[in-house]
Design an enzyme around this catalytic site. Structure first.
Site, PDB file in Angstrom:
ATOM      1  N   LYS A 141      38.089  36.279  38.254  1.00 43.18           N
ATOM      2  CA  LYS A 141      37.704  37.677  38.116  1.00 43.18           C
ATOM      3  C   LYS A 141      36.779  37.896  36.896  1.00 43.18           C
ATOM      4  O   LYS A 141      36.539  36.967  36.123  1.00 43.18           O
ATOM      5  CB  LYS A 141      38.958  38.550  38.009  1.00 43.18           C
TER       6      LYS A 141
HETATM    7  C1  LIG Z   1      42.127  39.180  43.238  1.00 46.71           C
HETATM    8  C2  LIG Z   1      42.501  40.395  43.972  1.00 46.71           C
HETATM    9  C3  LIG Z   1      43.810  40.873  44.001  1.00 46.71           C
HETATM   10  C4  LIG Z   1      44.989  40.119  43.469  1.00 46.71           C
HETATM   11  O1  LIG Z   1      44.877  39.620  42.227  1.00 46.71           O
HETATM   12  P1  LIG Z   1      45.643  38.275  41.776  1.00 46.71           P
HETATM   13  O2  LIG Z   1      45.573  38.386  40.293  1.00 46.71           O
HETATM   14  O3  LIG Z   1      44.881  37.101  42.302  1.00 46.71           O
HETATM   15  O4  LIG Z   1      47.024  38.372  42.294  1.00 46.71           O
HETATM   16  C5  LIG Z   1      44.059  42.071  44.653  1.00 46.71           C
HETATM   17  N1  LIG Z   1      43.082  42.754  45.265  1.00 46.71           N
HETATM   18  C6  LIG Z   1      41.810  42.318  45.271  1.00 46.71           C
HETATM   19  C7  LIG Z   1      40.766  43.128  45.934  1.00 46.71           C
HETATM   20  C8  LIG Z   1      41.483  41.115  44.652  1.00 46.71           C
HETATM   21  O5  LIG Z   1      40.237  40.660  44.700  1.00 46.71           O
END
Ligand SMILES: *Cc1c(COP(=O)(O)O)cnc(C)c1O
Length: 399
Positions: A186
């Site tokens: 992210k």
């Molecule tokens: C990455 C993501 C999540 C979940 O995040 P994690 O930290 O990987 O559990 C939820 N919603 C969206 C749209 C994402 O891209």
């Protein structure tokens, strides 16, 4: 896109401060931790940078979504309206609190289509969950209006859009609550981690309690704390929070690099005949983690993807339409209700009904859409090379 590209001395310094004390837990141990509170510090930074009152860190973006839903009081039998294009975590979280995911179409913003949302509202609708995919935003004015009119909660999944804004306000802070993910890929990363943000003290208190077994966090003796509600362990560790603290201090730099690289790539791709770009409700607020673009036909798009693949140049270009994780077409496990444990009847029935639904407007859009991830590490020559390869592939596909 990912903060992991800029890993360095800042992260090592923050983590080392935690390693020096050996207190890896975010709560308690007030003496031995010698004033080091990385999770608390990161929560304060998130509030400061996002311009919101409260932030609660969690172990992941997925657990942040579950925590937010619980704090908002969404549960058994409640319907949550969410888009057909998102990461699987969105429906996982909805299911985890016993609620029912109601999938609806997206529009050219690549997020919830307000008209489809309005049509999907029933007496059981408790919450609308826009997902700000690929660094940019949903049509928030329209969605906020719908929520106000029908007195429905609005939970923003801003996991992919940390730092993006909508008319001056940060995504995640416009609804009743919002969530971020700090997983490894992210905008900024903790390794693993997430956050719930809100301006509502009551929702915040519940998020704080839910993510730590229901602890009320009153006083200075953890064992003596009481638990007004049941909760789970969705805590982040001090080590993860330390990484995030170093990363959030680089956020402005990440965003400015992304925006610069995005502009340059967009200029190059504009040469493709018949190309269209994603509709961005507030162009200036795009965090520019991706450049999402449409070719005129599915055939041209498939061919472009095939050509890039043959030439070993597909990396970083995402054709979501055939992707295993992000689009309804590959969610057979959801549509067949394949849980490892028995689901309650109402939930199971709603899932099996999903199989009968089609999402033709979403299919028509995503079958022509490619999202190109914007890298922080690109040099100008890299952008030219990648951009020109895409233009050549698209021209060849359409010849
Ligand atoms: C990455 C993501 C999540 C979940 O995040 P994690 O930290 O990987 O559990 C939820 N919603 C969206 C749209 C994402 O891209």
């Amino acid at each position: 896109m990912p903060g992991f590209e800029f890993w360095g001395d800042e992260e090592r310094k923050e983590v080392n401060e935690v390693l020096e004390t050996g207190i890896l837990m975010r709560y308690g141990f007030d003496g031995p931790r010698k004033g080091i509170w990385k999770a608390k510090e990161l929560e304060q930074q998130i509030c400061k940078q996002m311009g919101c009152k409260y932030a609660q860190l969690t172990s992941s973006g997925t657990s942040a979504l579950t925590t937010a839903l619980a704090a908002l009081g969404v549960g058994a039998g409640d319907e949550v309206i969410m888009p057909s294009f998102t990461f699987v975590a969105s429906f996982e979280a909805v299911l985890s609190v016993g609620a029912i995911p109601v999938l609806v179409d997206i529009n050219s913003t690549l997020t919830l289509d307000p008209d489809s949302v309005e049509k999907a509202i029933t007496s059981k609708t408790k919450c609308i969950m826009p997902v700000h995919m690929c660094g940019s935003m949903a049509d928030m004015d329209a969605l906020l209006q719908i929520c106000a009119k029908h007195q429905i909660l609005l939970l923003e999944d801003a996991c992919q859009s940390f730092g993006a804004t909508y008319h001056g306000k940060h995504l995640g802070t416009l609804g009743h609550a919002g969530t971020f993910s700090f997983d490894f890929v992210k905008t900024i990363t903790c390794g693993e981690g997430g956050a719930v943000v809100t301006n509502d003290e009551n929702f915040y208190k519940k998020a704080d309690q839910f993510s730590d077994h229901g602890h009320d966090h009153m006083g200075h003796d953890r064992g003596a704390e009481s638990h007004p509600f049941m909760g789970y362990n969705f805590r982040i560790s001090e080590l993860h929070a330390a990484v995030g603290l170093a990363q959030i201090n680089k956020l402005d730099r990440f965003l400015s690099i992304q925006r610069k690289n995005h502009t340059m790539l967009k200029n190059i791709l504009s040469e493709i005949p018949g190309i269209n770009f994603r509709n961005i409700p507030d162009e200036g607020g795009d965090s520019c983690t991706f450049l999402s673009w449409f070719l005129p036909t599915e055939e041209a798009t498939r061919k472009t993807v095939d050509i890039l693949k043959e030439e070993n140049k597909l990396a970083g270009n995402f054709y979501w339409y055939i992707n295993n994780w992000h689009f309804h077409k590959k969610w057979d496990h959801l549509k067949n209700g394949h849980a490892m444990y028995p689901l309650h009847e109402e939930q199971k029935k709603a899932l099996l009904e999903l199989k009968e639904k089609d999402f033709l407007p979403s299919d028509a859009l995503l079958s022509r859409c490619i999202s190109t991830a914007i890298s922080l590490g690109w040099k100008e020559s890299d952008i030219m090379e990648k951009g020109n390869a895409i233009v050549a592939a698209a021209r060849k596909a359409m010849a």
